[in-house]
Design a protein around this motif. Structure first.
Motif, PDB file in Angstrom:
ATOM      1  N   TYR A 105      19.209  35.119 -13.865  1.00 49.74           N
ATOM      2  CA  TYR A 105      17.998  35.053 -13.044  1.00 49.74           C
ATOM      3  C   TYR A 105      16.774  34.512 -13.774  1.00 49.74           C
ATOM      4  O   TYR A 105      15.855  34.022 -13.122  1.00 49.74           O
ATOM      5  CB  TYR A 105      17.691  36.447 -12.474  1.00 49.74           C
ATOM      6  CG  TYR A 105      18.859  37.072 -11.742  1.00 49.74           C
ATOM      7  CD1 TYR A 105      19.393  36.451 -10.610  1.00 49.74           C
ATOM      8  CD2 TYR A 105      19.452  38.241 -12.194  1.00 49.74           C
ATOM      9  CE1 TYR A 105      20.467  37.006  -9.946  1.00 49.74           C
ATOM     10  CE2 TYR A 105      20.531  38.811 -11.538  1.00 49.74           C
ATOM     11  CZ  TYR A 105      21.038  38.185 -10.413  1.00 49.74           C
ATOM     12  OH  TYR A 105      22.108  38.735  -9.760  1.00 49.74           O
ATOM     13  N   LYS A 142       9.512  36.779  -9.927  1.00 46.10           N
ATOM     14  CA  LYS A 142      10.373  37.886  -9.494  1.00 46.10           C
ATOM     15  C   LYS A 142      11.162  38.481 -10.666  1.00 46.10           C
ATOM     16  O   LYS A 142      11.244  39.700 -10.822  1.00 46.10           O
ATOM     17  CB  LYS A 142      11.337  37.365  -8.424  1.00 46.10           C
ATOM     18  CG  LYS A 142      12.216  38.398  -7.785  1.00 46.10           C
ATOM     19  CD  LYS A 142      13.028  37.700  -6.700  1.00 46.10           C
ATOM     20  CE  LYS A 142      13.779  38.666  -5.835  1.00 46.10           C
ATOM     21  NZ  LYS A 142      14.447  37.946  -4.722  1.00 46.10           N
ATOM     22  N   GLU A 146      10.888  42.242 -12.506  1.00 43.96           N
ATOM     23  CA  GLU A 146      12.032  43.144 -12.672  1.00 43.96           C
ATOM     24  C   GLU A 146      12.214  43.525 -14.143  1.00 43.96           C
ATOM     25  O   GLU A 146      12.517  44.686 -14.457  1.00 43.96           O
ATOM     26  CB  GLU A 146      13.297  42.486 -12.105  1.00 43.96           C
ATOM     27  CG  GLU A 146      14.580  43.252 -12.312  1.00 43.96           C
ATOM     28  CD  GLU A 146      14.639  44.607 -11.603  1.00 43.96           C
ATOM     29  OE1 GLU A 146      13.630  45.041 -11.009  1.00 43.96           O
ATOM     30  OE2 GLU A 146      15.713  45.245 -11.667  1.00 43.96           O
ATOM     31  N   ARG A 149       9.750  46.181 -14.954  1.00 41.57           N
ATOM     32  CA  ARG A 149      10.191  47.479 -14.441  1.00 41.57           C
ATOM     33  C   ARG A 149      11.248  48.100 -15.364  1.00 41.57           C
ATOM     34  O   ARG A 149      11.188  49.292 -15.698  1.00 41.57           O
ATOM     35  CB  ARG A 149      10.761  47.299 -13.034  1.00 41.57           C
ATOM     36  CG  ARG A 149      11.142  48.594 -12.329  1.00 41.57           C
ATOM     37  CD  ARG A 149      11.728  48.326 -10.952  1.00 41.57           C
ATOM     38  NE  ARG A 149      13.112  47.879 -10.986  1.00 41.57           N
ATOM     39  CZ  ARG A 149      14.176  48.682 -11.038  1.00 41.57           C
ATOM     40  NH1 ARG A 149      14.021  49.981 -11.073  1.00 41.57           N
ATOM     41  NH2 ARG A 149      15.403  48.177 -11.063  1.00 41.57           N
TER      42      ARG A 149
ATOM     43  N   GLN B  50      18.972  46.386  -6.163  1.00 46.33           N
ATOM     44  CA  GLN B  50      19.340  45.115  -6.807  1.00 46.33           C
ATOM     45  C   GLN B  50      18.388  44.064  -6.245  1.00 46.33           C
ATOM     46  O   GLN B  50      18.661  43.479  -5.194  1.00 46.33           O
ATOM     47  CB  GLN B  50      20.808  44.767  -6.487  1.00 46.33           C
ATOM     48  CG  GLN B  50      21.588  44.058  -7.576  1.00 46.33           C
ATOM     49  CD  GLN B  50      21.090  42.637  -7.892  1.00 46.33           C
ATOM     50  OE1 GLN B  50      20.060  42.171  -7.405  1.00 46.33           O
ATOM     51  NE2 GLN B  50      21.836  41.948  -8.737  1.00 46.33           N
ATOM     52  N   PRO B  51      17.257  43.825  -6.907  1.00 46.11           N
ATOM     53  CA  PRO B  51      16.195  42.993  -6.312  1.00 46.11           C
ATOM     54  C   PRO B  51      16.591  41.545  -6.070  1.00 46.11           C
ATOM     55  O   PRO B  51      15.882  40.845  -5.340  1.00 46.11           O
ATOM     56  CB  PRO B  51      15.053  43.082  -7.338  1.00 46.11           C
ATOM     57  CG  PRO B  51      15.655  43.593  -8.582  1.00 46.11           C
ATOM     58  CD  PRO B  51      16.863  44.391  -8.209  1.00 46.11           C
ATOM     59  N   PHE B  52      17.709  41.087  -6.654  1.00 47.54           N
ATOM     60  CA  PHE B  52      18.125  39.700  -6.443  1.00 47.54           C
ATOM     61  C   PHE B  52      19.129  39.566  -5.295  1.00 47.54           C
ATOM     62  O   PHE B  52      19.586  38.463  -4.989  1.00 47.54           O
ATOM     63  CB  PHE B  52      18.677  39.111  -7.743  1.00 47.54           C
ATOM     64  CG  PHE B  52      17.711  39.266  -8.895  1.00 47.54           C
ATOM     65  CD1 PHE B  52      16.598  38.443  -9.002  1.00 47.54           C
ATOM     66  CD2 PHE B  52      17.887  40.268  -9.838  1.00 47.54           C
ATOM     67  CE1 PHE B  52      15.684  38.608 -10.044  1.00 47.54           C
ATOM     68  CE2 PHE B  52      16.979  40.444 -10.885  1.00 47.54           C
ATOM     69  CZ  PHE B  52      15.873  39.601 -10.983  1.00 47.54           C
ATOM     70  N   LYS B  54      22.237  40.528  -5.103  1.00 47.80           N
ATOM     71  CA  LYS B  54      23.641  40.318  -5.460  1.00 47.80           C
ATOM     72  C   LYS B  54      24.378  41.651  -5.478  1.00 47.80           C
ATOM     73  O   LYS B  54      23.760  42.713  -5.650  1.00 47.80           O
ATOM     74  CB  LYS B  54      23.743  39.669  -6.849  1.00 47.80           C
ATOM     75  CG  LYS B  54      23.017  38.341  -6.970  1.00 47.80           C
ATOM     76  CD  LYS B  54      23.740  37.235  -6.241  1.00 47.80           C
ATOM     77  CE  LYS B  54      23.033  35.914  -6.477  1.00 47.80           C
ATOM     78  NZ  LYS B  54      23.659  34.804  -5.765  1.00 47.80           N
TER      79      LYS B  54
END
Lengths: 212, 212
Positions: A105, A142, A146, A149, B50-52, B54
């Motif tokens: 990512y 993004k 993350e 976090r 899972q912020p993406f 996936k």
């Protein structure tokens, strides 16, 4: 026992992660430069080491290996020096997760788009693709949020000690900070920014600075 | 201690690798189905894990995690049962390398193109994209040949014992074998084909068979 050899360009973030692991271990190694911009990664000699043409490839005492995560774990297990992995299951898991996040990512928008367009294209006398950069910024933002976090209150990316997760992150954050957009993006994620500053001070980072 | 929960669809190869790790450990777990075809992986509840977007996501005793490789290593370290990782540096390295190869070079052509077009599109009443399939075949052939080379004389993917590398491979090979092209591709790589047959016989494979 022969020194390990890394095959790849000094300016590759993945090559740098492997070099930093060896530097942190205090292990001697050779860097065999393979320039991807001139296509040396598609030469038969290199493809015999890495059939997909990606960098780095690695050899130690007759053992041939590729995939950065495999190499850095091998380095950590094989050479003397401080451990570069948390010993507990949750710390290990977080380290592996962050390595995966950097690869899946962070690298594609930050290095694959922003850094290539802002830092590499001008070196090749090409004009940066502003459309690609504009597309990269929300994805970069993004993944940085993350990482912010997940780092949480940790002193390092995956816990209280330096780990392979930090060595995967530093080269990407370093390039990001060299772009005009990087300053603003990093200002939004103070923990990531502070971690970058701390890691960039290490001898392992200074000794592996890319020569773009 | 609460049973771990996997969030994702039973038909995902990555979800299956995690389930197989838990099955091999003899650990109880819950599968919380998240259907990606109907977009459940973009719901706020899932994105908080899972912020993406996936799959899979994972939770155990309040510890939230994603990235398959991180989850399977956590499972191996946390639960009783046979070790799913080689203990020596070279075996570990080969396991990590093969996991990386499956993710980077096997999954995109084999699952992302061939399997999606041949097995998924007909379920959605769509016509397979023959162009995508034609593009996938040389890449699939190349990665299978490399896996054949790396497996060598090993009994399993990364050595003499079952490891996380096998659990990453099986779901991809299983889908491949269900496509019309899979038989011919696997016939060219007898070690990979034999390993697939051996792994498919395991209870962990049978108990996690996808319901496409």
């Amino acid at each position: 026992m022969a020194d390990p050899i890394i095959f790849g360009p000094n300016y590759s973030t993945y090559v740098r992660s492997v070099r930093m692991a060896l530097e942190e271990k205090g292990a001697a190694y050779k860097l065999h430069e393979v320039d991807i911009f001139s296509g040396e990664n598609q030469n038969p000699d290199f493809l015999a080491r890495q059939p997909f043409g990606k960098v780095p490839a690695f050899e130690h005492d007759g053992f041939q290996l590729y995939e950065t995560d495999a190499i850095t774990r091998y380095v950590d297990m094989t050479f003397e020096g401080p451990s570069l992995q948390p010993q507990d299951a949750r710390g290990q898991a977080r380290m592996t997760q962050i390595i995966g996040i950097v690869n899946a990512y962070a690298y594609p928008p930050i290095v694959g788009k922003l850094v290539i367009q802002r830092l590499v294209m001008p070196k090749l006398n090409e004009t940066p693709d502003e459309q690609a950069i504009a597309e990269a910024l929300p994805d970069a933002r993004k993944v940085l949020a993350e990482l912010e976090r997940l780092i949480g209150e940790n002193a390092y990316a995956a816990g209280s000690h330096l780990s392979l997760a930090d060595l995967q992150l530093l080269p990407v954050l370093d390039y990001l900070s060299m772009t005009p957009e990087g300053g603003e993006l990093l200002a939004e994620v103070p923990r990531v920014k502070a971690l970058h500053a701390k890691l960039a001070e290490r001898e392992s980072a200074k000794r592996t600075a890319p020569q773009l």
